[in-house]
Scaffold this motif. Structure first.
Motif, PDB file in Angstrom:
ATOM      1  N   LEU A 130      15.119   4.421 -15.830  1.00 57.06           N
ATOM      2  CA  LEU A 130      15.821   5.257 -16.802  1.00 57.06           C
ATOM      3  C   LEU A 130      15.332   5.005 -18.228  1.00 57.06           C
ATOM      4  N   THR A 131      14.881   3.785 -18.490  1.00 55.59           N
ATOM      5  CA  THR A 131      14.410   3.446 -19.831  1.00 55.59           C
ATOM      6  C   THR A 131      12.901   3.621 -19.991  1.00 55.59           C
ATOM      7  N   GLY A 132      12.205   3.842 -18.871  1.00 60.03           N
ATOM      8  CA  GLY A 132      10.756   4.000 -18.943  1.00 60.03           C
ATOM      9  C   GLY A 132       9.999   2.700 -19.038  1.00 60.03           C
ATOM     10  N   HIS A 133      10.647   1.573 -18.696  1.00 57.73           N
ATOM     11  CA  HIS A 133       9.998   0.265 -18.728  1.00 57.73           C
ATOM     12  C   HIS A 133      10.210  -0.432 -17.394  1.00 57.73           C
ATOM     13  N   PRO A 134       9.470  -0.039 -16.358  1.00 56.21           N
ATOM     14  CA  PRO A 134       9.673  -0.618 -15.025  1.00 56.21           C
ATOM     15  C   PRO A 134       9.290  -2.096 -14.985  1.00 56.21           C
ATOM     16  N   PHE A 135       9.933  -2.818 -14.105  1.00 55.48           N
ATOM     17  CA  PHE A 135       9.665  -4.247 -13.951  1.00 55.48           C
ATOM     18  C   PHE A 135       8.577  -4.499 -12.923  1.00 55.48           C
ATOM     19  N   LEU A 136       8.454  -3.620 -11.915  1.00 51.27           N
ATOM     20  CA  LEU A 136       7.485  -3.788 -10.832  1.00 51.27           C
ATOM     21  C   LEU A 136       6.365  -2.767 -10.962  1.00 51.27           C
ATOM     22  N   PRO A 137       5.147  -3.110 -10.527  1.00 54.65           N
ATOM     23  CA  PRO A 137       4.003  -2.202 -10.673  1.00 54.65           C
ATOM     24  C   PRO A 137       3.858  -1.231  -9.517  1.00 54.65           C
ATOM     25  N   ALA A 138       4.926  -0.614  -9.106  1.00 52.20           N
ATOM     26  CA  ALA A 138       4.868   0.357  -8.013  1.00 52.20           C
ATOM     27  C   ALA A 138       4.804   1.758  -8.605  1.00 52.20           C
ATOM     28  N   SER A 139       3.781   2.524  -8.199  1.00 55.04           N
ATOM     29  CA  SER A 139       3.624   3.877  -8.744  1.00 55.04           C
ATOM     30  C   SER A 139       4.567   4.865  -8.083  1.00 55.04           C
ATOM     31  N   GLN A 140       5.079   4.518  -6.895  1.00 55.82           N
ATOM     32  CA  GLN A 140       6.039   5.368  -6.203  1.00 55.82           C
ATOM     33  C   GLN A 140       7.376   4.633  -6.101  1.00 55.82           C
ATOM     34  N   THR A 185       0.827  -1.215   0.000  1.00 57.54           N
ATOM     35  CA  THR A 185       0.000   0.000   0.000  1.00 57.54           C
ATOM     36  C   THR A 185       0.856   1.258   0.000  1.00 57.54           C
ATOM     37  N   LEU A 186       1.969   1.243   0.715  1.00 57.33           N
ATOM     38  CA  LEU A 186       2.823   2.427   0.791  1.00 57.33           C
ATOM     39  C   LEU A 186       3.446   2.765  -0.560  1.00 57.33           C
ATOM     40  N   GLU A 187       3.586   1.773  -1.431  1.00 58.26           N
ATOM     41  CA  GLU A 187       4.207   1.996  -2.732  1.00 58.26           C
ATOM     42  C   GLU A 187       3.228   2.552  -3.767  1.00 58.26           C
ATOM     43  N   PHE A 188       1.951   2.616  -3.399  1.00 54.90           N
ATOM     44  CA  PHE A 188       0.943   3.112  -4.330  1.00 54.90           C
ATOM     45  C   PHE A 188       0.300   4.414  -3.873  1.00 54.90           C
ATOM     46  N   THR A 189       0.602   4.851  -2.665  1.00 57.67           N
ATOM     47  CA  THR A 189       0.013   6.085  -2.168  1.00 57.67           C
ATOM     48  C   THR A 189       0.945   7.258  -2.441  1.00 57.67           C
ATOM     49  N   SER A 190       0.349   8.420  -2.601  1.00 55.78           N
ATOM     50  CA  SER A 190       1.147   9.619  -2.866  1.00 55.78           C
ATOM     51  C   SER A 190       1.808  10.166  -1.613  1.00 55.78           C
ATOM     52  N   ASP A 191       1.353   9.745  -0.427  1.00 56.21           N
ATOM     53  CA  ASP A 191       1.893  10.270   0.829  1.00 56.21           C
ATOM     54  C   ASP A 191       2.005   9.122   1.828  1.00 56.21           C
ATOM     55  N   PRO A 192       3.083   8.338   1.771  1.00 57.21           N
ATOM     56  CA  PRO A 192       3.214   7.189   2.688  1.00 57.21           C
ATOM     57  C   PRO A 192       3.293   7.601   4.152  1.00 57.21           C
ATOM     58  N   HIS A 193       3.869   8.775   4.455  1.00 57.81           N
ATOM     59  CA  HIS A 193       3.935   9.210   5.848  1.00 57.81           C
ATOM     60  C   HIS A 193       2.539   9.419   6.414  1.00 57.81           C
ATOM     61  N   ARG A 194       1.684  10.054   5.642  1.00 59.21           N
ATOM     62  CA  ARG A 194       0.325  10.307   6.112  1.00 59.21           C
ATOM     63  C   ARG A 194      -0.454   9.006   6.281  1.00 59.21           C
ATOM     64  N   LEU A 195      -0.237   8.066   5.382  1.00 61.74           N
ATOM     65  CA  LEU A 195      -0.913   6.783   5.504  1.00 61.74           C
ATOM     66  C   LEU A 195      -0.486   6.063   6.774  1.00 61.74           C
ATOM     67  N   LEU A 196       0.790   6.119   7.098  1.00 61.65           N
ATOM     68  CA  LEU A 196       1.257   5.502   8.341  1.00 61.65           C
ATOM     69  C   LEU A 196       0.667   6.204   9.562  1.00 61.65           C
ATOM     70  N   ARG A 197       0.538   7.524   9.500  1.00 65.84           N
ATOM     71  CA  ARG A 197      -0.074   8.249  10.618  1.00 65.84           C
ATOM     72  C   ARG A 197      -1.544   7.869  10.786  1.00 65.84           C
ATOM     73  N   GLU A 198      -2.239   7.667   9.670  1.00 63.78           N
ATOM     74  CA  GLU A 198      -3.636   7.237   9.753  1.00 63.78           C
ATOM     75  C   GLU A 198      -3.730   5.844  10.373  1.00 63.78           C
ATOM     76  N   ALA A 199      -2.834   4.962   9.999  1.00 60.32           N
ATOM     77  CA  ALA A 199      -2.831   3.621  10.581  1.00 60.32           C
ATOM     78  C   ALA A 199      -2.563   3.680  12.079  1.00 60.32           C
ATOM     79  N   GLU A 200      -1.632   4.541  12.477  1.00 61.87           N
ATOM     80  CA  GLU A 200      -1.340   4.684  13.908  1.00 61.87           C
ATOM     81  C   GLU A 200      -2.539   5.255  14.658  1.00 61.87           C
TER      82      GLU A 200
END
Length: 298
Positions: free
Chosen positions: A187-197, A143-158
């Motif tokens: 660098l090539t624009g062809h990522p191997f993993l589906p992480a948006s962040q 989940t942290l790799e797909f959110t625009s603000d991982p710090h805020r998501l962790l604070r919400e979980a806490e």
């Protein structure tokens, strides 16, 4: 948000590499969550993974946002998403119902639901509609790799976790062959993993959760095979699972972190034991010993 091409997550999970990763994660989560007890449990995002399958809490929910809604593999025609079986307050259930209706109208298709025995809550993951200190377990698979603000998501979980509640985080390890391939592919624009962040390093994540008052209970690494795209090549490197777990454990492609929310000044105790009343001893005058008679002439 990066402008580079993002891999479609459902398509990736159906690929050999995706199935390899999800199988390992499902096995590890089944083992860990089966020993976590309480009343409320939540999975944030990634509907392709049934993180709470082996958990026995009576109220288990799958929390989805608009980004993960389109990839949810569960559908029930003619129904709408709902809250946590009334377990949380009415505001949470109402918000979930409204957003479920909105998504249903926008997509024109049936509402999507979690597996049997779980409820679906539609909301913004950065603004969870649950009361503070109301959840016993939260699982965040990638989940942290797909959110625009991982710090805020962790604070919400806490915020929503109860004292002594547990937080499970699953993510791609940037300090691995998979992380290295992802960095080069950017660098090539062809990522191997589906992480948006960008991938979050395990050491950085530990610092984040400690700052929020969590205590790291355990960490687990896995998936040591190289980042290959076919079942045939992944199968050839099966020997690296046992070798990596023994010789280079921190370089696994996936990490799973278990943390416990600690609250200062609070100590949980068991049931109070009633002690048998102690009878006061009887009070008696101390016996006096007559002093010897002195000789007046002395």
């Amino acid at each position: 948000m990066s402008d580079r091409t993002i891999i479609d997550w459902p398509a990736w999970t159906a690929s050999p590499a995706g199935r390899y990763v999800l199988d390992w994660e499902q096995e590890q989560l089944d083992r860990v969550v089966s020993n976590v007890f309480g009343y409320h449990a939540l999975q944030l995002g990634l509907p392709q993974l049934d993180a709470l399958r082996e958990n026995r809490m009576p109220c288990r929910g799958l929390v989805l946002d608009a980004a993960s809604a389109a990839s949810a593999p569960y559908s029930v025609p003619g129904t709408h998403a709902h809250g946590m079986n009334g377990a949380f307050n009415g505001t949470a259930a109402g918000l979930a119902h409204e957003r479920a209706n909105g998504f249903h109208a926008a997509s024109g298709g049936p509402a999507l639901h979690a597996p049997a025995g779980r409820s679906t809550v539609w909301c913004d993951l950065l603004d969870l509609p649950f009361e503070a200190q109301s959840v016993d377990l939260i699982v965040m698979p990638h989940t942290l790799e797909f959110t625009s603000d991982p710090h805020r998501l962790l604070r919400e979980a806490e915020r929503v976790l109860m004292p002594e509640g547990q937080l499970l985080i699953v993510g791609f390890n940037s300090l691995s062959l998979w992380g290295a391939r992802q960095s080069v592919a950017k660098l090539t624009g062809h990522p191997f993993l589906p992480a948006s962040q960008d991938l979050i390093a395990f050491t950085r994540l530990k610092d984040w959760i400690k700052l929020l008052g969590f205590e790291l209970e355990r960490g687990r690494f896995g998936c040591y095979r190289p980042p290959l795209a076919t079942d045939q090549w992944l199968g050839r490197y099966g020997f690296m699972e046992a070798a990596g777990d023994r010789w280079w454990p921190i370089f696994g492609a996936i990490y799973m972190v278990t943390a416990i929310k600690r609250v200062r000044g609070m100590r949980l105790i068991g049931p109070r034991k009633v002690k048998k009343a102690v009878l006061a001893p009887s009070l008696k005058a101390a016996a006096t010993t007559p002093s010897p008679t002195r000789n007046k002439d002395s």
